[in-house]
Design an enzyme around this catalytic site. Structure first.
Site, short mmCIF file in Angstrom:
data_model
loop_
_atom_site.label_atom_id
_atom_site.label_comp_id
_atom_site.label_asym_id
_atom_site.label_seq_id
_atom_site.Cartn_x
_atom_site.Cartn_y
_atom_site.Cartn_z
N HIS A 199 0.79 -1.23 0.00
CA HIS A 199 0.00 0.00 0.00
C HIS A 199 0.82 1.28 0.00
O HIS A 199 0.26 2.38 0.10
CB HIS A 199 -0.97 0.00 1.19
CG HIS A 199 -0.31 -0.12 2.53
ND1 HIS A 199 -1.00 0.01 3.72
CD2 HIS A 199 1.00 -0.34 2.88
CE1 HIS A 199 -0.17 -0.15 4.73
NE2 HIS A 199 1.04 -0.35 4.24
N HIS A 200 2.16 1.19 -0.07
CA HIS A 200 2.99 2.39 -0.03
C HIS A 200 3.42 2.90 -1.41
O HIS A 200 3.62 4.10 -1.58
CB HIS A 200 4.25 2.13 0.80
CG HIS A 200 4.01 1.90 2.25
ND1 HIS A 200 3.25 2.75 3.02
CD2 HIS A 200 4.42 0.90 3.08
CE1 HIS A 200 3.20 2.30 4.27
NE2 HIS A 200 3.90 1.17 4.32
N ALA A 201 3.58 2.01 -2.37
CA ALA A 201 4.12 2.42 -3.68
C ALA A 201 3.22 3.44 -4.36
O ALA A 201 1.98 3.40 -4.25
CB ALA A 201 4.28 1.19 -4.58
N HIS B 193 0.59 3.86 7.75
CA HIS B 193 -0.45 4.44 6.91
C HIS B 193 -0.25 4.08 5.45
O HIS B 193 0.88 4.11 4.93
CB HIS B 193 -0.45 5.97 7.07
CG HIS B 193 -1.45 6.67 6.22
ND1 HIS B 193 -1.10 7.48 5.16
CD2 HIS B 193 -2.81 6.66 6.26
CE1 HIS B 193 -2.19 7.95 4.59
NE2 HIS B 193 -3.24 7.47 5.23
N ASN C 263 -0.07 5.32 2.50
CA ASN C 263 0.08 6.60 1.80
C ASN C 263 -0.09 6.47 0.29
O ASN C 263 -0.67 7.34 -0.37
CB ASN C 263 1.44 7.22 2.11
CG ASN C 263 2.60 6.30 1.73
OD1 ASN C 263 2.63 5.13 2.12
ND2 ASN C 263 3.54 6.82 0.97
#
Length: 345
Positions: free
Chosen positions: A128-130, A167, A169
């Site tokens: 979920h960060h990329a 989170h 992001n």
């Protein structure tokens, strides 16, 4: 005679999963061990259907990622040694690109089988960060954003439940203006990685009201996490056709990337909560293993699955907060967000 309904669980599995890790070299071995231990443990504790994943294509990656970035991933995969794709978190290694396509293909395979099973789980993934042109935080791609957009383009009503110590992001950035409900519960003090996730960031344009951030103070315990899960009641108002759940277990108190004080009880409770929502909405459920870098990661993953199939477990004592005000703070945030249902009800 009363019949007892048995939930059907599918687990997407390929032996290659035990060798895939995009984490920092200092924790890569632990990341791989988590997946190896998980498959042994889940076979002991649960009945499930094993699903063989298919590979995605380069074009599938470009649902979210830029062509130049996909080319970078391909070229980095040819380098005969381990290096970094970003500032020092996400690694590249020989053959990485094929592993990326296998991980992303697992989402597409899950979508295919989700119409026949109550729950489909992918023990690896939930990156979920990329962002479109860059790897971030052990995430070379954003498989969840790609899956969500593919479903959205088919006319599905999509919700994402992102539970992780960090989170999401990248998910927020990519889907911020999309009417895809994003509910994020994570550790936050303004500095803890990735440092994003302010509560007033509720989306924009067609996505206004569809982005919900529930930040937990560092060191938050099981009772605080249980209170934060009350935000998921909004899913029954939203009534999605698909719920994508990132069930990251790196908030466990024994995780190497220390942030929260959760136990396996919290992940079991998350599973039970998603099960209740499934029964209320009849949504298709696809869940991801997310993050987890500690000795209890595998058991936490299995505890979540036990919750999905309706089994309450308690492998260790609950943790409780000494700060009464923290639960009240979470209650206040949840009350604030519940009025957002006007945007999508």
């Amino acid at each position: 005679m009363r019949l007892i309904y048995q939930s059907s669980l599918g687990i997407v599995w390929d032996q290659r999963f035990t060798e895939i890790s995009f984490s920092h070299p200092m924790i890569r071995d632990m990341s791989k061990a988590r997946v190896r231990d998980f498959i042994k443990l889940v076979k002991e504790k649960l009945s499930f259907i094993e699903i063989r994943p298919e590979y995605a294509t380069e074009e599938d990656l470009m649902t979210v990622h830029t062509r130049d970035y996909v080319s970078l991933l391909k070229e980095s995969s040819k380098i005969p040694y381990i290096g970094f794709l970003d500032q020092g978190d996400t690694v590249h290694y020989p053959g990485m690109f094929e592993d990326i396509l296998l991980v992303l293909g697992s989402s597409f395979t899950s979508i295919k089988y989700s119409k026949f099973l109550d729950y489909v789980y992918i023990p690896i993934g939930g990156f979920h960060h990329a962002i479109p042109n860059k790897a971030v935080g052990f995430c070379p791609i954003n498989d969840v954003a790609i899956a969500a957009l593919k479903l959205f383009e088919k006319g599905e009503r999509v919700a994402i439940v992102d539970i992780d110590a960090h989170h999401g992001n990248g998910l927020q950035f990519i889907l911020y203006d999309k009417p895809i409900l994003k509910m994020n519960i994570y550790a936050y003090d303004g500095n803890f990685f990735p440092g994003t996730g302010k509560i007033y960031e509720i989306g924009e344009g067609e996505g206004k009201g569809y982005n919900i951030n529930i930040p937990l103070s560092l060191g938050s315990t099981d009772d605080i996490f249980e209170k934060s899960l009350e935000i998921l009641d909004l899913l029954e108002v939203y009534s999605p056709s698909y719920i994508l759940v990132i069930a990251g277990v790196d908030g466990h108190k024994d995780d190497q990337l220390k942030s929260l004080e959760l136990t396996t009880n919290s992940y079991n409770l998350l599973g039970l909560r998603i099960r209740r929502i499934k029964r209320a909405t009849n949504a298709s459920i696809i869940a991801y293993g997310g993050g987890g870098y500690g000795p209890m990661s595998s058991l936490s993953m299995v505890s979540f699955l036990e919750g999905l199939v309706g089994r309450r477990t308690s492998y260790e004592p609950l943790t409780f907060s000494k700060d009464i005000g923290e639960i009240k703070r979470i209650e206040k945030i949840i009350s604030r967000f519940k009025i957002l249902s006007d945007f999508f009800s």
